[in-house]
Write a protein that holds these residues in place. Structure first.
Motif, short mmCIF file in Angstrom:
data_model
loop_
_atom_site.label_atom_id
_atom_site.label_comp_id
_atom_site.label_asym_id
_atom_site.label_seq_id
_atom_site.Cartn_x
_atom_site.Cartn_y
_atom_site.Cartn_z
N ASN A 89 1.04 -1.21 0.38
CA ASN A 89 0.27 0.28 0.04
C ASN A 89 1.17 1.47 -0.02
O ASN A 89 1.71 1.45 1.10
N PHE A 90 0.94 2.22 -1.32
CA PHE A 90 1.77 3.15 -1.74
C PHE A 90 1.24 4.22 -0.45
O PHE A 90 -0.30 4.55 -1.19
N GLN A 91 1.48 4.60 0.65
CA GLN A 91 1.11 5.75 0.44
C GLN A 91 1.78 6.95 1.86
O GLN A 91 0.99 8.27 1.54
N TYR A 92 3.02 6.90 0.92
CA TYR A 92 3.42 8.71 0.47
C TYR A 92 4.60 8.26 -0.03
O TYR A 92 4.66 7.44 -1.05
N ALA A 93 5.26 10.04 -0.48
CA ALA A 93 6.33 10.01 -1.75
C ALA A 93 6.93 10.67 -0.87
O ALA A 93 6.76 11.21 0.27
N ARG A 134 2.69 16.23 -7.81
CA ARG A 134 1.61 15.23 -8.69
C ARG A 134 1.83 13.82 -7.87
O ARG A 134 0.84 13.03 -7.60
N CYS A 135 3.06 13.47 -6.82
CA CYS A 135 3.21 11.95 -6.68
C CYS A 135 2.05 12.00 -5.65
O CYS A 135 1.38 10.92 -5.73
N LEU A 136 1.66 13.12 -4.38
CA LEU A 136 1.08 12.44 -3.24
C LEU A 136 -0.47 12.86 -3.88
O LEU A 136 -1.75 12.02 -3.60
N GLU A 137 -0.95 13.43 -5.17
CA GLU A 137 -2.38 13.34 -5.78
C GLU A 137 -2.68 11.81 -6.05
O GLU A 137 -3.58 11.49 -6.49
N SER A 138 -1.43 11.14 -6.52
CA SER A 138 -1.51 9.95 -6.98
C SER A 138 -1.81 9.28 -5.85
O SER A 138 -1.78 7.18 -6.31
N LEU A 139 -1.78 9.22 -4.79
CA LEU A 139 -1.93 8.23 -3.40
C LEU A 139 -3.40 8.02 -3.00
O LEU A 139 -4.11 9.12 -2.97
N PRO A 140 -3.53 7.40 -2.19
CA PRO A 140 -2.88 5.99 -2.51
C PRO A 140 -3.11 5.10 -3.29
O PRO A 140 -4.16 5.13 -3.94
N ILE A 141 -2.70 4.04 -3.44
CA ILE A 141 -1.98 3.26 -4.45
C ILE A 141 -1.95 1.92 -3.71
O ILE A 141 -1.18 1.08 -3.54
N GLU A 142 -3.14 1.07 -4.29
CA GLU A 142 -2.75 -0.59 -3.40
C GLU A 142 -2.40 -1.22 -4.75
O GLU A 142 -3.22 -1.32 -5.71
N ALA A 143 -1.12 -2.49 -4.49
CA ALA A 143 -1.08 -3.09 -5.25
C ALA A 143 -0.92 -4.86 -4.43
O ALA A 143 -0.65 -4.56 -3.12
N THR A 144 -0.37 -5.14 -5.61
CA THR A 144 -0.49 -6.89 -5.78
C THR A 144 1.26 -7.20 -6.57
O THR A 144 0.98 -7.32 -6.81
N VAL A 145 2.35 -7.82 -4.73
CA VAL A 145 3.52 -8.36 -6.40
C VAL A 145 2.90 -9.74 -7.37
O VAL A 145 2.64 -10.48 -6.48
N THR A 146 3.66 -9.36 -8.95
CA THR A 146 2.66 -10.43 -9.18
C THR A 146 4.41 -11.13 -10.09
O THR A 146 3.55 -12.53 -10.31
N ARG A 147 4.87 -10.20 -9.78
CA ARG A 147 6.54 -10.93 -11.10
C ARG A 147 7.63 -10.48 -10.14
O ARG A 147 7.52 -9.33 -9.40
N ALA A 148 8.58 -11.35 -10.49
CA ALA A 148 10.03 -10.99 -9.69
C ALA A 148 10.85 -10.97 -11.27
O ALA A 148 10.27 -11.88 -11.69
N ALA A 149 12.29 -10.72 -11.06
CA ALA A 149 12.89 -10.94 -11.80
C ALA A 149 14.60 -10.33 -10.98
O ALA A 149 14.64 -8.95 -10.81
N VAL A 150 15.38 -10.41 -12.07
CA VAL A 150 16.27 -10.10 -11.88
C VAL A 150 16.70 -8.68 -12.95
O VAL A 150 16.65 -9.79 -13.95
N ALA A 151 16.93 -7.63 -12.86
CA ALA A 151 17.24 -7.04 -14.57
C ALA A 151 18.49 -5.70 -13.91
O ALA A 151 18.48 -4.99 -12.65
N ASP A 152 19.26 -5.64 -15.28
CA ASP A 152 20.90 -4.77 -15.17
C ASP A 152 20.26 -4.70 -16.49
O ASP A 152 20.69 -4.50 -17.15
N TYR A 153 19.68 -3.31 -16.64
CA TYR A 153 19.54 -2.89 -18.03
C TYR A 153 20.74 -2.13 -18.55
O TYR A 153 20.17 -2.19 -20.09
#
Length: 171
Positions: free
Chosen positions: A73-77, A143-162
């Motif tokens: 649950n994203f609650q702050y910026a 703008r970040c604060l106006e987008s909150l709250p955002i409730e999320a669920t983790v669905t995938r994971a990866a090793v990333a090295d762009y």
């Protein structure tokens, strides 16, 4: 150059964060949409190292469900040093324990994470911009604060090295 173990979010919450990225871009703030040919996905990073071998990570984490369906649950910026702007989730006991477990397994396998990702130092976050120009910082945070709250669920994971063009999904 850095590599990371990232947890990706469900489609609905990812879409909301991508809308925020677009709003920041329109404001003149480079979001995570732009670097590395737009390959970034909204995520929470569990570990960062100078380099990670994705097969060694998968071996070290064998039997661990890195993409376990954690509720976030994203609650702050917030702002890290260097004007790195992020969305912050509540640091639930489950999230903190999951990161510590993954970090411990990687460390035991000889893959040391950067100090800011050590359990007790780690601040759970989803970066939205790596360097906000000083004159735009207040508006970017608004703008970040106006987008909150955002409730999320983790669905995938990866090793990333762009920088090395590595993207390897892990369970």
């Amino acid at each position: 150059m850095v590599a990371s173990v990232e947890m990706y979010l469900d489609e609905r919450s990812s879409r909301r964060i991508r809308v925020l990225w677009d709003q920041l871009e329109e404001l003149g703030v480079q979001s995570l949409r732009t670097p590395h040919d737009g390959r970034h996905r909204p995520h929470v990073t569990l570990a960062v190292a100078r380099q990670l071998d994705p097969h060694a990570v998968a071996e070290a984490l064998a039997g661990v469900r890195v993409a376990e369906p954690l509720r976030i649950n994203f609650q702050y910026a917030g702002v890290f040093v260097g004007r790195v702007v992020f969305l912050g989730p509540a640091p639930t006991p489950e999230l903190v324990a999951h990161q510590a477990h993954v970090h411990g397994l990687l460390t035991a396998a000889g893959m040391a994470s950067l100090p800011l990702y050590t359990p007790g130092e780690w601040i759970p976050h989803s970066t939205v911009s790596m360097r906000v120009p000083r004159p735009l910082l207040t508006e970017a945070l608004r703008r970040c604060l106006e987008s909150l709250p955002i409730e999320a669920t983790v669905t995938r994971a990866a090793v990333a090295d762009y920088a090395r063009d590595i993207f390897h999904e892990i369970p």
